[in-house]
Design a protein around this motif. Structure first.
Motif, PDB file in Angstrom:
ATOM      1  N   TYR A  78       1.067  -1.204   0.014  1.00  0.00           N
ATOM      2  CA  TYR A  78       0.011   0.099  -0.280  1.00  0.00           C
ATOM      3  C   TYR A  78       0.523   1.484  -0.350  1.00  0.00           C
ATOM      4  O   TYR A  78       0.910   2.405  -0.553  1.00  0.00           O
ATOM      5  CB  TYR A  78      -0.810   0.135   1.609  1.00  0.00           C
ATOM      6  CG  TYR A  78      -1.241   1.500   1.206  1.00  0.00           C
ATOM      7  CD1 TYR A  78      -2.973   2.351   0.818  1.00  0.00           C
ATOM      8  CD2 TYR A  78      -1.199   1.982   2.593  1.00  0.00           C
ATOM      9  CE1 TYR A  78      -3.061   2.808   1.105  1.00  0.00           C
ATOM     10  CE2 TYR A  78      -1.806   3.076   3.033  1.00  0.00           C
ATOM     11  CZ  TYR A  78      -2.809   3.779   1.643  1.00  0.00           C
ATOM     12  OH  TYR A  78      -3.487   5.219   2.272  1.00  0.00           O
ATOM     13  N   GLN A  81       2.419   1.712  -3.371  1.00  0.00           N
ATOM     14  CA  GLN A  81       1.709   2.355  -4.458  1.00  0.00           C
ATOM     15  C   GLN A  81       1.527   3.327  -3.922  1.00  0.00           C
ATOM     16  O   GLN A  81       1.580   4.417  -4.883  1.00  0.00           O
ATOM     17  CB  GLN A  81       0.509   1.845  -4.658  1.00  0.00           C
ATOM     18  CG  GLN A  81       0.833  -0.265  -5.000  1.00  0.00           C
ATOM     19  CD  GLN A  81      -0.736  -0.707  -4.256  1.00  0.00           C
ATOM     20  OE1 GLN A  81      -1.324  -0.495  -3.793  1.00  0.00           O
ATOM     21  NE2 GLN A  81      -0.728  -1.718  -5.893  1.00  0.00           N
ATOM     22  N   ARG A  95      -9.928   7.154  -4.485  1.00  0.00           N
ATOM     23  CA  ARG A  95      -9.247   6.218  -5.408  1.00  0.00           C
ATOM     24  C   ARG A  95      -8.617   4.876  -4.350  1.00  0.00           C
ATOM     25  O   ARG A  95      -9.117   3.757  -4.737  1.00  0.00           O
ATOM     26  CB  ARG A  95      -7.734   5.899  -5.846  1.00  0.00           C
ATOM     27  CG  ARG A  95      -7.717   5.347  -6.996  1.00  0.00           C
ATOM     28  CD  ARG A  95      -8.412   5.536  -8.233  1.00  0.00           C
ATOM     29  NE  ARG A  95      -8.665   6.372  -8.884  1.00  0.00           N
ATOM     30  CZ  ARG A  95      -8.787   7.003 -10.208  1.00  0.00           C
ATOM     31  NH1 ARG A  95      -9.842   5.680 -10.365  1.00  0.00           N
ATOM     32  NH2 ARG A  95      -9.568   7.708 -10.338  1.00  0.00           N
ATOM     33  N   MET A  96      -8.364   4.949  -3.056  1.00  0.00           N
ATOM     34  CA  MET A  96      -8.162   4.057  -1.893  1.00  0.00           C
ATOM     35  C   MET A  96      -9.194   3.266  -1.624  1.00  0.00           C
ATOM     36  O   MET A  96      -9.205   2.004  -1.671  1.00  0.00           O
ATOM     37  CB  MET A  96      -6.782   4.538  -1.216  1.00  0.00           C
ATOM     38  CG  MET A  96      -5.565   4.412  -1.763  1.00  0.00           C
ATOM     39  SD  MET A  96      -4.473   2.445  -2.194  1.00  0.00           S
ATOM     40  CE  MET A  96      -3.395   3.009  -3.309  1.00  0.00           C
ATOM     41  N   TRP A  98     -11.802   3.430  -3.189  1.00  0.00           N
ATOM     42  CA  TRP A  98     -12.506   2.375  -3.871  1.00  0.00           C
ATOM     43  C   TRP A  98     -11.927   0.796  -4.112  1.00  0.00           C
ATOM     44  O   TRP A  98     -12.059  -0.095  -4.507  1.00  0.00           O
ATOM     45  CB  TRP A  98     -12.379   3.016  -5.860  1.00  0.00           C
ATOM     46  CG  TRP A  98     -13.035   2.663  -6.717  1.00  0.00           C
ATOM     47  CD1 TRP A  98     -12.310   2.446  -7.825  1.00  0.00           C
ATOM     48  CD2 TRP A  98     -14.413   1.769  -6.865  1.00  0.00           C
ATOM     49  NE1 TRP A  98     -12.822   1.466  -8.734  1.00  0.00           N
ATOM     50  CE2 TRP A  98     -13.721   0.846  -8.517  1.00  0.00           C
ATOM     51  CE3 TRP A  98     -15.438   2.268  -6.141  1.00  0.00           C
ATOM     52  CZ2 TRP A  98     -15.131   0.592  -8.839  1.00  0.00           C
ATOM     53  CZ3 TRP A  98     -16.295   0.858  -7.024  1.00  0.00           C
ATOM     54  CH2 TRP A  98     -16.267   0.435  -8.705  1.00  0.00           C
ATOM     55  N   ARG A  99     -10.543   1.371  -4.062  1.00  0.00           N
ATOM     56  CA  ARG A  99      -9.391  -0.045  -4.366  1.00  0.00           C
ATOM     57  C   ARG A  99      -9.873  -1.460  -3.564  1.00  0.00           C
ATOM     58  O   ARG A  99     -10.183  -2.138  -3.706  1.00  0.00           O
ATOM     59  CB  ARG A  99      -8.106   0.660  -4.427  1.00  0.00           C
ATOM     60  CG  ARG A  99      -6.947  -0.767  -4.431  1.00  0.00           C
ATOM     61  CD  ARG A  99      -6.103  -0.148  -4.533  1.00  0.00           C
ATOM     62  NE  ARG A  99      -5.201  -1.714  -5.045  1.00  0.00           N
ATOM     63  CZ  ARG A  99      -4.696  -2.530  -5.815  1.00  0.00           C
ATOM     64  NH1 ARG A  99      -5.363  -1.664  -7.324  1.00  0.00           N
ATOM     65  NH2 ARG A  99      -3.896  -3.370  -6.214  1.00  0.00           N
ATOM     66  N   LEU A 102     -13.483  -3.069  -4.030  1.00  0.00           N
ATOM     67  CA  LEU A 102     -12.734  -3.855  -5.159  1.00  0.00           C
ATOM     68  C   LEU A 102     -12.349  -5.196  -4.557  1.00  0.00           C
ATOM     69  O   LEU A 102     -12.449  -6.182  -4.739  1.00  0.00           O
ATOM     70  CB  LEU A 102     -11.848  -3.449  -6.340  1.00  0.00           C
ATOM     71  CG  LEU A 102     -13.224  -2.449  -6.999  1.00  0.00           C
ATOM     72  CD1 LEU A 102     -11.672  -1.744  -7.765  1.00  0.00           C
ATOM     73  CD2 LEU A 102     -14.036  -3.125  -7.861  1.00  0.00           C
ATOM     74  N   GLU A 358      -5.287 -10.044 -10.206  1.00  0.00           N
ATOM     75  CA  GLU A 358      -4.015  -8.889  -9.380  1.00  0.00           C
ATOM     76  C   GLU A 358      -3.898  -7.392 -10.669  1.00  0.00           C
ATOM     77  O   GLU A 358      -4.877  -6.698 -10.903  1.00  0.00           O
ATOM     78  CB  GLU A 358      -2.829  -9.260  -9.968  1.00  0.00           C
ATOM     79  CG  GLU A 358      -2.288  -9.699  -8.589  1.00  0.00           C
ATOM     80  CD  GLU A 358      -2.531 -11.052  -8.585  1.00  0.00           C
ATOM     81  OE1 GLU A 358      -2.558 -12.375  -7.642  1.00  0.00           O
ATOM     82  OE2 GLU A 358      -3.200 -11.906  -9.186  1.00  0.00           O
ATOM     83  N   TRP A 361      -8.361  -6.166 -10.576  1.00  0.00           N
ATOM     84  CA  TRP A 361      -8.084  -5.535  -9.261  1.00  0.00           C
ATOM     85  C   TRP A 361      -7.465  -4.254 -10.480  1.00  0.00           C
ATOM     86  O   TRP A 361      -8.167  -3.183  -9.669  1.00  0.00           O
ATOM     87  CB  TRP A 361      -7.640  -6.092  -8.206  1.00  0.00           C
ATOM     88  CG  TRP A 361      -7.781  -5.409  -6.779  1.00  0.00           C
ATOM     89  CD1 TRP A 361      -8.125  -4.144  -6.735  1.00  0.00           C
ATOM     90  CD2 TRP A 361      -6.047  -5.682  -5.614  1.00  0.00           C
ATOM     91  NE1 TRP A 361      -8.468  -4.024  -5.751  1.00  0.00           N
ATOM     92  CE2 TRP A 361      -7.183  -4.559  -4.878  1.00  0.00           C
ATOM     93  CE3 TRP A 361      -5.646  -6.005  -5.634  1.00  0.00           C
ATOM     94  CZ2 TRP A 361      -6.677  -4.527  -3.687  1.00  0.00           C
ATOM     95  CZ3 TRP A 361      -5.055  -5.692  -4.255  1.00  0.00           C
ATOM     96  CH2 TRP A 361      -5.224  -5.349  -3.416  1.00  0.00           C
ATOM     97  N   HIS A 362      -6.310  -4.351 -10.870  1.00  0.00           N
ATOM     98  CA  HIS A 362      -5.725  -3.310 -11.331  1.00  0.00           C
ATOM     99  C   HIS A 362      -6.846  -2.203 -11.603  1.00  0.00           C
ATOM    100  O   HIS A 362      -6.759  -1.106 -12.202  1.00  0.00           O
ATOM    101  CB  HIS A 362      -3.991  -3.020 -11.804  1.00  0.00           C
ATOM    102  CG  HIS A 362      -2.924  -1.874 -12.344  1.00  0.00           C
ATOM    103  ND1 HIS A 362      -3.380  -1.014 -11.274  1.00  0.00           N
ATOM    104  CD2 HIS A 362      -3.421  -1.745 -13.760  1.00  0.00           C
ATOM    105  CE1 HIS A 362      -2.770   0.087 -12.586  1.00  0.00           C
ATOM    106  NE2 HIS A 362      -3.094  -0.295 -13.334  1.00  0.00           N
ATOM    107  N   THR A 365      -9.520  -0.899 -10.420  1.00  0.00           N
ATOM    108  CA  THR A 365      -9.332   0.468  -9.446  1.00  0.00           C
ATOM    109  C   THR A 365      -9.321   2.171 -10.712  1.00  0.00           C
ATOM    110  O   THR A 365      -9.445   3.133 -10.154  1.00  0.00           O
ATOM    111  CB  THR A 365      -7.758   0.286  -9.211  1.00  0.00           C
ATOM    112  OG1 THR A 365      -8.130  -0.679  -8.134  1.00  0.00           O
ATOM    113  CG2 THR A 365      -7.558   1.475  -7.646  1.00  0.00           C
ATOM    114  N   TRP A 366      -8.867   1.829 -11.864  1.00  0.00           N
ATOM    115  CA  TRP A 366      -8.980   2.682 -12.448  1.00  0.00           C
ATOM    116  C   TRP A 366      -9.343   3.594 -13.809  1.00  0.00           C
ATOM    117  O   TRP A 366      -8.074   3.712 -15.027  1.00  0.00           O
ATOM    118  CB  TRP A 366      -6.840   2.874 -13.233  1.00  0.00           C
ATOM    119  CG  TRP A 366      -5.881   2.719 -12.017  1.00  0.00           C
ATOM    120  CD1 TRP A 366      -5.242   2.421 -11.452  1.00  0.00           C
ATOM    121  CD2 TRP A 366      -6.063   3.684 -11.237  1.00  0.00           C
ATOM    122  NE1 TRP A 366      -4.110   2.607 -10.191  1.00  0.00           N
ATOM    123  CE2 TRP A 366      -4.489   3.689 -10.321  1.00  0.00           C
ATOM    124  CE3 TRP A 366      -5.503   5.512 -11.149  1.00  0.00           C
ATOM    125  CZ2 TRP A 366      -3.955   4.710  -8.751  1.00  0.00           C
ATOM    126  CZ3 TRP A 366      -5.493   6.518 -10.392  1.00  0.00           C
ATOM    127  CH2 TRP A 366      -4.278   6.050  -9.301  1.00  0.00           C
TER     128      TRP A 366
END
Length: 370
Positions: A78, A81, A95-96, A98-99, A102, A358, A361-362, A365-366
């Protein structure tokens, strides 16, 4: 000495530790058939004794430690990133969040198969307050982390009996359904009583408090470049933490105090991390570490994959091997699953930068920046 870096800022030792942690989680979960409480049939006396010895050994070595390492590395990742994005002028708070939402959804997917041992949902919950510490200085992070690692809620519970271990009812309901239910019934139980039981267990046994503390300390390991130190540093910490672990273990045996056991597990986790880093820096080119790095690079995919594969192997809706396999055979089966996942990871990473989950998820996230 090799600084352990590969690619852009990737630290090999962290991947190796993460791979080791989820390998240990696979072994310990398989030893109890992913919480399926079936009794092996037609096993000889010597094999039953071997099963008990092996299960006791695995729990002694890994219980409360593999997940601690996993949580520590979660905090490290964390922070890594976060710094990359903040350096580009991004605040990352929403954003985090939201991450983490998810991640909770991925946790619910994992809970469909194995609710009783899923940490992803309460990881997502525990990370929310940590997000507000993203700009905090190292001293604040250290003291906040130390506060939660001190297990204040556990001590209050020990003194005043705040909890009645109500999570046990949910685990009992889940266990009964695992024995007799079909796939649909098991899924319904897992995502209701299973998730409730897991979250209550994490709260009432101090695992949430420990996770919060480890997230903060994990952030500090990134900021202080803990994973790229000289081997003599890891040697010293290993010896000191081993001595402390021995003292705490004696205290736990003498007193039987649950908060002290959490301290013992934490000290043992520190010892294990530093011992592994000590060994890694002496033998990082060994095949074992190569495969652990590969496995660790796809930790999310492999962790959830463990739940999907092994519940099919052990539960009544699948091959139902939990009814006939003892600990010894289950561990052999887990090693086969581990080897298969390692080779799948190696194959996948030959063509992709990230594992499938992964990558998903990425991307999600974006999603608004795509």
């Amino acid at each position: 000495m090799d600084n352990g870096l590969t690619g852009i800022g990737r630290i090999n030792a962290v991947d190796a530790l993460r791979g080791f942690a989820i390998s240990a989680i696979l072994l310990i979960h398989s030893s109890n058939h992913f919480l399926y409480s079936g009794t092996p049939q037609c096993s000889s006396e010597w094999l039953l004794q071997l099963d008990e010895i092996l299960k006791s050994f695995l729990y002694f070595i890994f219980e409360g430690k593999a997940y601690s390492i996993f949580a520590l590395l979660f905090g490290f990742t964390y922070a890594l990133q976060l710094e990359k994005r903040i350096s580009k002028g991004m605040d990352m708070k929403y954003r985090m969040m939201w991450r983490m939402f998810l991640l909770a959804l991925l946790g619910f997917f994992n809970a469909v198969f194995f609710a009783g041992g899923d940490p992803l949902i309460f990881y997502a919950l525990c990370m929310i307050p940590v997000i507000f510490l993203r700009h905090a200085g190292n001293k604040i992070l250290f003291w906040v982390g130390l506060f939660f690692l001190a297990q204040p809620l556990e001590w209050l519970n020990y003194a005043f009996h705040l909890f009645d271990d109500s999570y046990g009812v949910f685990y009992e309901n889940m266990g009964n359904t695992l024995k007799t239910g079909d796939f649909v019934e098991i899924v319904k139980m897992n995502v209701t009583d299973g998730v409730k039981g897991c979250l209550l267990w994490a709260l009432q046994t101090g695992r949430m408090s420990q996770t919060l503390g480890l997230f903060c300390i994990g952030m500090l390991t990134y900021r202080t470049e803990f994973f790229v130190r000289d081997v003599s540093f890891y040697k010293r910490i290993t010896l000191y933490s081993f001595a402390l672990s021995v003292l705490l273990y004696i205290a736990v045996i003498a007193v039987g105090n649950i908060p002290l056991k959490m301290y013992y597990n934490l000290s043992s986790s520190v010892c294990m991390v530093n011992l592994l880093l000590w060994i890694y820096n002496k033998s990082q080119n060994a095949p074992f570490w190569y495969y652990m790095r590969i496995y660790g690079r796809m930790s999310l995919t492999n962790f959830i994959g463990q739940s999907v594969i092994c519940t099919f192997l052990f539960y009544s809706w699948g091959l139902h091997l939990g009814l006939t396999f003892g600990t010894s055979l289950s561990i052999l089966l887990a090693i086969m699953v581990l080897v298969a996942q390692v080779f799948f990871s190696r194959f996948w990473l030959n063509y992709h930068k990230q594992g499938p989950l992964e990558h998903l998820w990425h991307k999600l996230t974006w999603i608004q920046n795509s």
